[in-house]
Design a protein around this motif. Structure first.
Motif, PDB file in Angstrom:
ATOM      1  N   GLU A  82      -1.733  11.876  11.088  1.00 36.55           N
ATOM      2  CA  GLU A  82      -2.329  10.614  10.636  1.00 36.55           C
ATOM      3  C   GLU A  82      -2.607  10.739   9.139  1.00 36.55           C
ATOM      4  O   GLU A  82      -3.380  11.645   8.664  1.00 36.55           O
ATOM      5  CB  GLU A  82      -3.440  10.308  11.606  1.00 36.55           C
ATOM      6  N   LEU A  83      -2.558   9.632   8.397  1.00 34.42           N
ATOM      7  CA  LEU A  83      -2.641   9.528   7.022  1.00 34.42           C
ATOM      8  C   LEU A  83      -3.506   8.419   6.902  1.00 34.42           C
ATOM      9  O   LEU A  83      -3.611   7.513   7.553  1.00 34.42           O
ATOM     10  CB  LEU A  83      -1.245   8.941   6.181  1.00 34.42           C
ATOM     11  N   THR A  84      -4.570   8.530   5.801  1.00 36.46           N
ATOM     12  CA  THR A  84      -5.416   7.376   5.236  1.00 36.46           C
ATOM     13  C   THR A  84      -4.616   6.344   4.597  1.00 36.46           C
ATOM     14  O   THR A  84      -3.369   6.675   4.314  1.00 36.46           O
ATOM     15  CB  THR A  84      -6.606   8.047   4.235  1.00 36.46           C
ATOM     16  N   THR A  85      -4.951   5.235   4.456  1.00 37.08           N
ATOM     17  CA  THR A  85      -4.073   4.173   3.710  1.00 37.08           C
ATOM     18  C   THR A  85      -3.757   4.820   2.390  1.00 37.08           C
ATOM     19  O   THR A  85      -2.849   4.328   1.938  1.00 37.08           O
ATOM     20  CB  THR A  85      -4.921   2.882   3.931  1.00 37.08           C
ATOM     21  N   GLN A  86      -4.672   5.264   1.783  1.00 36.16           N
ATOM     22  CA  GLN A  86      -4.644   5.896   0.300  1.00 36.16           C
ATOM     23  C   GLN A  86      -3.456   6.841   0.496  1.00 36.16           C
ATOM     24  O   GLN A  86      -2.866   6.955  -0.507  1.00 36.16           O
ATOM     25  CB  GLN A  86      -5.779   6.263  -0.265  1.00 36.16           C
ATOM     26  N   GLN A  87      -3.240   7.775   1.566  1.00 36.01           N
ATOM     27  CA  GLN A  87      -2.249   8.855   1.271  1.00 36.01           C
ATOM     28  C   GLN A  87      -0.959   7.988   1.800  1.00 36.01           C
ATOM     29  O   GLN A  87       0.073   8.456   1.046  1.00 36.01           O
ATOM     30  CB  GLN A  87      -2.525   9.763   2.411  1.00 36.01           C
ATOM     31  N   ALA A  88      -0.977   6.987   2.678  1.00 39.70           N
ATOM     32  CA  ALA A  88       0.103   6.334   2.946  1.00 39.70           C
ATOM     33  C   ALA A  88       0.744   5.614   1.654  1.00 39.70           C
ATOM     34  O   ALA A  88       2.068   5.353   1.554  1.00 39.70           O
ATOM     35  CB  ALA A  88      -0.034   5.660   4.281  1.00 39.70           C
ATOM     36  N   ALA A  89      -0.200   5.078   0.985  1.00 43.02           N
ATOM     37  CA  ALA A  89       0.235   4.202  -0.341  1.00 43.02           C
ATOM     38  C   ALA A  89       0.886   5.193  -1.100  1.00 43.02           C
ATOM     39  O   ALA A  89       2.068   4.880  -1.729  1.00 43.02           O
ATOM     40  CB  ALA A  89      -0.970   3.361  -0.773  1.00 43.02           C
ATOM     41  N   ALA A  90       0.223   6.116  -1.228  1.00 41.83           N
ATOM     42  CA  ALA A  90       0.869   7.327  -2.247  1.00 41.83           C
ATOM     43  C   ALA A  90       2.037   7.632  -1.657  1.00 41.83           C
ATOM     44  O   ALA A  90       3.108   7.980  -2.874  1.00 41.83           O
ATOM     45  CB  ALA A  90      -0.123   8.504  -2.559  1.00 41.83           C
ATOM     46  N   LEU A  91       2.515   7.981  -0.688  1.00 42.54           N
ATOM     47  CA  LEU A  91       3.897   8.265  -0.098  1.00 42.54           C
ATOM     48  C   LEU A  91       4.867   7.098  -0.344  1.00 42.54           C
ATOM     49  O   LEU A  91       5.920   7.779  -0.759  1.00 42.54           O
ATOM     50  CB  LEU A  91       3.580   8.660   1.372  1.00 42.54           C
ATOM     51  N   LEU A  92       4.319   6.111  -0.365  1.00 42.52           N
ATOM     52  CA  LEU A  92       5.420   4.933  -0.591  1.00 42.52           C
ATOM     53  C   LEU A  92       5.385   4.592  -2.041  1.00 42.52           C
ATOM     54  O   LEU A  92       6.150   3.737  -2.464  1.00 42.52           O
ATOM     55  CB  LEU A  92       4.896   3.770   0.220  1.00 42.52           C
ATOM     56  N   ASN A  93       4.511   5.164  -3.010  1.00 40.62           N
ATOM     57  CA  ASN A  93       4.507   4.686  -4.420  1.00 40.62           C
ATOM     58  C   ASN A  93       4.087   3.207  -4.466  1.00 40.62           C
ATOM     59  O   ASN A  93       4.558   2.454  -5.177  1.00 40.62           O
ATOM     60  CB  ASN A  93       5.713   5.223  -4.961  1.00 40.62           C
ATOM     61  N   VAL A  94       3.126   2.696  -3.651  1.00 38.33           N
ATOM     62  CA  VAL A  94       2.614   1.407  -3.593  1.00 38.33           C
ATOM     63  C   VAL A  94       1.107   1.282  -4.006  1.00 38.33           C
ATOM     64  O   VAL A  94       0.574   2.527  -3.460  1.00 38.33           O
ATOM     65  CB  VAL A  94       3.201   0.723  -2.409  1.00 38.33           C
ATOM     66  N   SER A  95       0.384   0.338  -4.215  1.00 35.80           N
ATOM     67  CA  SER A  95      -0.899   0.254  -4.041  1.00 35.80           C
ATOM     68  C   SER A  95      -1.469   0.147  -2.714  1.00 35.80           C
ATOM     69  O   SER A  95      -0.778  -0.214  -1.959  1.00 35.80           O
ATOM     70  CB  SER A  95      -1.329  -0.984  -4.868  1.00 35.80           C
ATOM     71  N   ARG A  96      -2.754   0.644  -2.454  1.00 39.77           N
ATOM     72  CA  ARG A  96      -3.351   0.551  -1.167  1.00 39.77           C
ATOM     73  C   ARG A  96      -3.338  -0.901  -0.639  1.00 39.77           C
ATOM     74  O   ARG A  96      -3.088  -1.260   0.504  1.00 39.77           O
ATOM     75  CB  ARG A  96      -4.736   1.199  -1.444  1.00 39.77           C
ATOM     76  N   PRO A  97      -3.686  -2.005  -1.449  1.00 41.46           N
ATOM     77  CA  PRO A  97      -3.708  -3.337  -1.122  1.00 41.46           C
ATOM     78  C   PRO A  97      -2.283  -3.761  -0.551  1.00 41.46           C
ATOM     79  O   PRO A  97      -2.309  -4.555   0.633  1.00 41.46           O
ATOM     80  CB  PRO A  97      -4.168  -4.227  -2.062  1.00 41.46           C
ATOM     81  N   TYR A  98      -1.231  -3.232  -1.037  1.00 46.18           N
ATOM     82  CA  TYR A  98      -0.052  -3.713  -0.630  1.00 46.18           C
ATOM     83  C   TYR A  98       0.292  -3.108   0.522  1.00 46.18           C
ATOM     84  O   TYR A  98       1.015  -3.864   1.682  1.00 46.18           O
ATOM     85  CB  TYR A  98       0.956  -3.335  -1.957  1.00 46.18           C
TER      86      TYR A  98
END
Length: 152
Positions: A82-98
């Motif tokens: 389970e990832l935080t939204t920040q970790q998931a955003a980093a994995l996708l190379n997108v912003s956290r709000p996106y």
């Protein structure tokens, strides 16, 4: 399920050289042994032992070596992590709000733990694969249109 830290292992110059040397040998092994588990020889102080590992582990090793040979940091995250939204955003190379927009739109599965969103790494990677395929199809279509119009 606990969140997993995704701090990558960043290769130094020696590691880059070792990975670049090992990669072709691992790739050749995979080419010449198309199925079944792999036999890996581990040598320590001149003494060697054989170790049988799943083929998937050798395929993953080849990917890790390829990234390291190019000087890129590498981390391994299990699908069920389970990832935080920040970790998931980093994995996708997108912003956290996106990313949160994707979650709220139902594009990527998530669950709430209190007020916090948690995303399975497997769900993020599935989305990334689908998005990559969509982008490739769009690029192929544009290339075909350009060719049909003699723009290339």
């Amino acid at each position: 399920m606990a969140a997993v830290a995704m701090s990558p292992v960043s290769p130094d110059e020696e590691s880059i050289a070792v990975a670049a040397e090992a990669l072709p040998r691992v790739q050749e092994y995979l080419r010449t042994h198309p199925s079944g588990p792999a036999v890996v020889r581990v040598v320590d102080d001149g003494e060697g032992d054989e170790l049988v590992v799943p083929r998937g582990a050798v395929e993953l090793l080849a990917r890790v070596l390829a990234h390291m040979a190019n000087g890129h940091g590498v981390s391994v995250v299990p699908e069920h992590a389970e990832l935080t939204t920040q970790q998931a955003a980093a994995l996708l190379n997108v912003s956290r709000p996106y990313l949160i927009g994707l979650l709220e739109a139902g594009v990527i599965e998530f669950r709430k733990v209190g007020t916090h969103r948690r995303v399975l790494a497997g769900s993020v990677l599935t989305y990334k694969h689908r998005d990559d395929m969509r982008r490739r199809a769009a690029a192929d279509e544009l290339a075909q249109l350009a060719q049909d119009m003699d723009l290339s």
